[in-house]
Motif scaffolding. Structure first.
Motif, PDB file in Angstrom:
ATOM      1  N   GLN A   1       0.852  -1.188   0.000  1.00  0.00           N
ATOM      2  CA  GLN A   1       0.000   0.000   0.000  1.00  0.00           C
ATOM      3  C   GLN A   1       0.888   1.239   0.000  1.00  0.00           C
ATOM      4  OE1 GLN A   1      -1.605  -1.840   3.742  1.00  0.00           O
ATOM      5  NE2 GLN A   1      -3.436  -0.737   3.110  1.00  0.00           N
ATOM      6  N   THR A   2       0.327   2.360  -0.399  1.00  0.00           N
ATOM      7  CA  THR A   2       1.045   3.632  -0.301  1.00  0.00           C
ATOM      8  C   THR A   2       0.576   4.367   0.948  1.00  0.00           C
ATOM      9  OG1 THR A   2      -0.605   4.704  -1.713  1.00  0.00           O
ATOM     10  CG2 THR A   2       1.383   3.867  -2.786  1.00  0.00           C
ATOM     11  N   LEU A   3       1.518   4.976   1.639  1.00  0.00           N
ATOM     12  CA  LEU A   3       1.211   5.769   2.831  1.00  0.00           C
ATOM     13  C   LEU A   3       2.054   7.038   2.779  1.00  0.00           C
ATOM     14  CD1 LEU A   3      -0.095   6.143   5.651  1.00  0.00           C
ATOM     15  CD2 LEU A   3       1.883   4.936   6.605  1.00  0.00           C
TER      16      LEU A   3
ATOM     17  N   VAL B   1       3.222  10.315   4.684  1.00  0.00           N
ATOM     18  CA  VAL B   1       3.339  10.944   5.991  1.00  0.00           C
ATOM     19  C   VAL B   1       4.191  12.194   5.816  1.00  0.00           C
ATOM     20  CG1 VAL B   1       4.096  10.700   8.385  1.00  0.00           C
ATOM     21  CG2 VAL B   1       3.178   8.725   7.155  1.00  0.00           C
ATOM     22  N   GLN B   2       3.543  13.373   5.934  1.00  0.00           N
ATOM     23  CA  GLN B   2       4.233  14.656   5.819  1.00  0.00           C
ATOM     24  C   GLN B   2       5.025  14.745   4.519  1.00  0.00           C
ATOM     25  OE1 GLN B   2       6.349  15.765   9.353  1.00  0.00           O
ATOM     26  NE2 GLN B   2       4.786  14.973  10.696  1.00  0.00           N
ATOM     27  N   GLY B   3       4.417  14.333   3.444  1.00  0.00           N
ATOM     28  CA  GLY B   3       5.040  14.448   2.141  1.00  0.00           C
ATOM     29  C   GLY B   3       5.967  13.320   1.774  1.00  0.00           C
ATOM     30  N   LEU B   4       6.209  12.366   2.680  1.00  0.00           N
ATOM     31  CA  LEU B   4       7.068  11.226   2.389  1.00  0.00           C
ATOM     32  C   LEU B   4       6.207  10.035   1.996  1.00  0.00           C
ATOM     33  CD1 LEU B   4       9.576  11.501   5.385  1.00  0.00           C
ATOM     34  CD2 LEU B   4       9.813  12.443   3.085  1.00  0.00           C
ATOM     35  N   MET B   5       6.487   9.475   0.814  1.00  0.00           N
ATOM     36  CA  MET B   5       5.736   8.330   0.324  1.00  0.00           C
ATOM     37  C   MET B   5       6.396   7.038   0.809  1.00  0.00           C
ATOM     38  SD  MET B   5       3.407   6.814  -1.643  1.00  0.00           S
ATOM     39  CE  MET B   5       2.799   7.891  -2.931  1.00  0.00           C
ATOM     40  N   ASN B   6       5.641   6.225   1.524  1.00  0.00           N
ATOM     41  CA  ASN B   6       6.140   4.956   2.033  1.00  0.00           C
ATOM     42  C   ASN B   6       5.359   3.804   1.417  1.00  0.00           C
ATOM     43  OD1 ASN B   6       7.866   6.404   3.829  1.00  0.00           O
ATOM     44  ND2 ASN B   6       6.149   6.646   5.240  1.00  0.00           N
ATOM     45  N   HIS B   7       6.026   2.653   1.249  1.00  0.00           N
ATOM     46  CA  HIS B   7       5.393   1.444   0.720  1.00  0.00           C
ATOM     47  C   HIS B   7       5.236   0.465   1.880  1.00  0.00           C
ATOM     48  CE1 HIS B   7       7.899   2.721  -3.022  1.00  0.00           C
ATOM     49  NE2 HIS B   7       6.799   3.454  -2.897  1.00  0.00           N
ATOM     50  N   VAL B   8       4.008   0.259   2.316  1.00  0.00           N
ATOM     51  CA  VAL B   8       3.798  -0.365   3.621  1.00  0.00           C
ATOM     52  C   VAL B   8       2.730  -1.448   3.556  1.00  0.00           C
ATOM     53  CG1 VAL B   8       4.407   1.809   4.745  1.00  0.00           C
ATOM     54  CG2 VAL B   8       1.999   1.277   4.345  1.00  0.00           C
ATOM     55  N   TYR B   9       2.603  -2.138   4.704  1.00  0.00           N
ATOM     56  CA  TYR B   9       1.515  -3.083   4.965  1.00  0.00           C
ATOM     57  C   TYR B   9       0.947  -2.732   6.328  1.00  0.00           C
ATOM     58  CZ  TYR B   9       4.024  -5.703   1.344  1.00  0.00           C
ATOM     59  OH  TYR B   9       4.659  -6.071   0.192  1.00  0.00           O
ATOM     60  N   GLU B  10      -0.347  -2.412   6.363  1.00  0.00           N
ATOM     61  CA  GLU B  10      -0.989  -1.997   7.606  1.00  0.00           C
ATOM     62  C   GLU B  10      -1.855  -3.089   8.215  1.00  0.00           C
ATOM     63  OE1 GLU B  10      -1.560   2.711   7.393  1.00  0.00           O
ATOM     64  OE2 GLU B  10      -2.738   1.670   5.859  1.00  0.00           O
ATOM     65  N   SER B  11      -1.935  -4.230   7.566  1.00  0.00           N
ATOM     66  CA  SER B  11      -2.669  -5.368   8.101  1.00  0.00           C
ATOM     67  C   SER B  11      -1.828  -6.629   7.873  1.00  0.00           C
ATOM     68  CB  SER B  11      -4.048  -5.495   7.441  1.00  0.00           C
ATOM     69  OG  SER B  11      -3.917  -5.626   6.041  1.00  0.00           O
ATOM     70  N   GLU B  12      -2.337  -7.768   8.282  1.00  0.00           N
ATOM     71  CA  GLU B  12      -1.564  -9.010   8.186  1.00  0.00           C
ATOM     72  C   GLU B  12      -1.120  -9.270   6.742  1.00  0.00           C
ATOM     73  OE1 GLU B  12      -2.623 -13.634   8.034  1.00  0.00           O
ATOM     74  OE2 GLU B  12      -3.234 -12.679   9.916  1.00  0.00           O
ATOM     75  N   TYR B  13       0.134  -9.687   6.611  1.00  0.00           N
ATOM     76  CA  TYR B  13       0.668 -10.054   5.305  1.00  0.00           C
ATOM     77  C   TYR B  13       1.692 -11.165   5.493  1.00  0.00           C
ATOM     78  CZ  TYR B  13       4.768  -7.188   6.576  1.00  0.00           C
ATOM     79  OH  TYR B  13       5.870  -6.660   7.202  1.00  0.00           O
TER      80      TYR B  13
ATOM     81  N   PRO C   1      -3.167  15.541   4.776  1.00  0.00           N
ATOM     82  CA  PRO C   1      -2.219  15.267   3.692  1.00  0.00           C
ATOM     83  C   PRO C   1      -2.858  14.629   2.468  1.00  0.00           C
ATOM     84  CG  PRO C   1      -1.286  14.600   5.803  1.00  0.00           C
ATOM     85  CD  PRO C   1      -2.718  14.945   6.059  1.00  0.00           C
ATOM     86  N   ALA C   2      -3.853  13.751   2.669  1.00  0.00           N
ATOM     87  CA  ALA C   2      -4.482  13.089   1.525  1.00  0.00           C
ATOM     88  C   ALA C   2      -5.220  14.108   0.652  1.00  0.00           C
ATOM     89  CB  ALA C   2      -5.447  12.010   2.001  1.00  0.00           C
TER      90      ALA C   2
END
Length: 682
Positions: free
Chosen positions: A106-108, A110-122, A639-640
């Motif tokens: 997923q994309t997240l 935070v304050q203009g920084l784009m992170n590639h993350v997982y916010e649920s079980e993976y 931010p969104a």
């Protein structure tokens, strides 16, 4: 997701320092033979190693990661910040582990920084090759990863163990995890690099739907992660254009990437090699970065936008200050010109200051836009106190001749009036101004600042015309006792401005904040009354004046943390809260979509809502056409929403975007009419 308040770009620095510290901790853990952590040490992301059965000499290991609520882990390329998982395997001789395979991230932002993350079980799947004749094979791995929220990051580790067995039963969870992996693309893609962009040509049948595409590039720091990505179709070829990172490597032998196809997380894994990338194609709706007009046209738009601000509803509260200055302009030709230039200098300087602050915050990673100052409760409280003081001054409670906001016909007073006029007026956007300010956020510093100066000149232009054109000054009434009455009358709109700011404080901070500032205003008015009494008796009022300033400064700086309360909105139009996911889902439904960006401090937004949106006829037309309405509330920093505004080439609100059933986006005028919305819904 709950909105969070970000104050200054120093938060970005703190975030990066935390990540750097976490990286150093992990690096030290990898290089120093320290004692391992207990296998079941508590972590914010629980890790478990599972083994699938052996088939034809091959098996699959799964590292199951389960984040706590509010925490997230990272893809192999974490993006602007973060750290991917580090694995150190301990397997018997003859057993070989392959490259880990990750699900589509997923994309997240935070304050203009784009992170590639997982916010649920993976689950990260690792292929394993085992020699023939082995019964049970023990496998151990030392795993290290970074667990983060949007405020903090914690390095974590675990020693995991599992056993591969030939006759082990099949675990159906492996099927689910495998389905979440991006499907491999059997035909290689082509890519081309230049100084500014990375362009790819991906062979993808035109029949494959693309609802919320995003390309995750495996190579680190090659692209600008947070920049808009442009997608175009050309037959069975998907063309992607992405801005390069500022310090990207000059060459790349190959690129590994994952293309997300939709918001549900479906995607394909691809490998690209250097090759020709065709141009043209049909742009996908919402994917193209806004095209900027030529700078001369933008300057004219900024000038016209500033000129029109003088008749916009949001500027009316400060017309009292300008009207008094216009009246005084009839005193003498030289005085009128000096005052006109001083007023223009104040307006232009305020626009330049706001523009410089906006560009500096965005350069520091903050997701802010035009009128960002009204998203901060402290600024609104300061404006409220100023409006109360000016109202009291216009009513004659006290005299304030330095710098002379209203009572003194001096260049200092005109300059201060210009500063205040621009500060209060610029949160509004209107025709012409929206495109110019949106472009200013994308242009280099010098042309961007030129646009801000042109906006200020447009706001000051009517006053300059009166100051330098004798025929216009001749039409003004001569100074006289009527000005005292006029001054009292002009206290009404300024008092209404103070009430509107008080309402905004309640919206931003709740009842407790409103009670606090009301008490502060009462105290300030009492001190100003002492100032006025001393002035009327011919005495110096330095002590009560300094006491007023001290109380005001302490009151604003020590204001308790705002705690906004959930408010039930009485709305005719049934709207859903805006989010990128909600927009992708709405567009995928095949129904028309109306995106409605607003803010409580935007008077233009409120006028549009009363005149065109929040109407029974509009509701009936929308319901008949099945229109999905998404409302973005930009009263406080989001931010969104800021990112969406930037992608649409807008610097602030109001913004209205209509997506037809074919998915094409159309930006509607900033001054809406009921007929326009009803016509779009047909």
């Amino acid at each position: 997701m709950q909105k969070r308040r970000y104050r200054l770009p120093v938060t970005v620095l703190c975030h990066l320092m935390v990540l750097l510290g976490a990286f150093m901790v992990l690096l030290g853990a990898a290089s120093v033979p320290a004692r391992a952590a207990p296998p079941h040490a508590p972590t914010h992301i629980a890790a478990e190693l599972l083994a699938g059965p052996v088939k034809d000499g091959k098996a699959t290991l799964a590292i199951r990661m389960t984040p706590e609520a509010g925490w997230h882990g990272y893809w192999l390329n974490p993006g602007d910040a973060g750290l991917g998982m580090q694995l150190s395997w301990d397997v018997p001789e003859g057993v070989k582990t392959g490259q880990p395979r990750y699900p589509v991230p997923q994309t997240l932002v935070v304050q203009g920084l784009m992170n590639h993350v997982y916010e649920s079980e993976y689950a990260v799947l690792v292929p394993v090759t085992v020699p023939a004749g082995k019964g049970r094979i023990p496998v151990h791995v030392k795993a290290q990863w970074l667990a983060c929220t949007e405020q903090i990051c914690v390095p974590e580790r675990a020693e995991l163990a599992a056993e591969i067995a030939a006759g082990a039963p099949h675990d159906p969870r492996f099927d689910t995890w495998t389905q979440r992996l991006p499907a491999p693309l059997d035909t290689p893609a082509a890519f081309a690099l230049n100084d500014k962009t990375l362009r790819l040509a991906i062979p993808l049948p035109a029949s494959v739907p693309l609802e919320a595409p995003h390309l995750f590039v495996g190579q680190d720091k090659l692209i600008d992660y947070a920049a808009p990505q442009a997608f175009a179709r050309k037959g069975d070829m998907l063309l992607v254009t992405i801005p390069r990172a500022r310090f990207a490597p000059q060459n790349a032998a190959g690129i590994d990437a994952v293309l997300r196809l939709d918001a549900a997380g479906n995607g394909i894994a691809l490998t690209a090699r250097p090759g020709p990338v065709p141009s043209g194609g049909t742009m996908l709706a919402g994917s193209e970065a806004p095209k900027l007009p030529a700078l001369p046209w933008l300057l004219l738009a900024a000038l016209a936008g500033g000129l029109l601000l003088n008749v916009m509803p949001c500027v009316f509260p400060i017309l009292s200050l300008k009207a008094l200055s216009l009246a005084r302009a009839g005193e003498s030709e030289a005085h009128a010109r000096i005052e006109g230039l001083a007023y223009a200098a104040g307006v232009i300087l305020a626009c330049l200051g706001l523009g410089a602050a906006l560009l500096a915050l965005r350069a520091g990673g903050e997701q802010v836009g035009w009128a960002f100052q009204l998203q901060e409760p402290v600024v609104v409280v300061a404006l409220f106190a100023l409006a109360v003081a000016i109202t009291a001054n216009l009513l004659g409670l006290f005299e304030f001749s330095v710098p002379g906001f209203a009572s003194a016909g001096s260049p200092q007073g005109a300059f201060a009036t210009g500063l205040l006029a621009a500060f209060v007026a610029t949160p509004c956007t209107g025709p012409f101004m929206a495109s110019a300010m949106g472009a200013a956020l994308l242009l280099p510093v010098v042309p961007a600042m030129t646009l801000f100066a042109a906006l200020g000149l447009g706001i000051a232009l009517p006053f300059l015309a009166v100051a330098f054109v004798p025929a216009l000054r001749a039409r003004l009434p001569r100074p006289g006792r009527w000005m005292v009455t006029f001054r009292r009358v002009m206290a009404v709109p300024m008092g209404l401005t103070a009430l509107a700011l008080a309402w905004l404080i309640w919206r931003l901070g709740g009842s407790a904040s409103l009670a606090y500032v009301a008490a502060l205003a009462a105290l300030v008015l009492a001190l100003l009354g002492l100032v006025g009494r001393a002035q009327r008796s011919g005495k110096r009022a330095l002590m009560p004046a300094f006491a007023t300033l001290a109380v005001l400064a302490v009151g604003v700086l020590t204001m308790p943390e705002p705690r906004p309360q959930a408010q039930e909105e009485a709305s005719i139009i049934k709207a859903r809260p805006f989010s990128p996911e909600a927009l992708a889902e709405a567009r995928a439904s095949g129904k028309p979509v109306f995106v409605w960006m607003t803010a409580d401090w935007c008077l233009t937004c409120k006028v549009n809502e009363a005149a065109a949106i929040e109407r029974e006829d509009t509701r009936v037309a929308f319901e008949k056409a099945g229109v999905v309405v998404l409302r973005g509330d930009w009263t406080r920093r989001d931010p969104a929403i800021t990112r969406y505004l930037t992608e649409q080439g807008a610097a602030g609100v109001p913004l209205y975007v209509w997506y037809g059933r074919d998915g094409r986006a159309e930006t509607l005028p900033q001054v809406l009419t009921p007929a326009l919305l009803e016509e779009k819904a047909r």
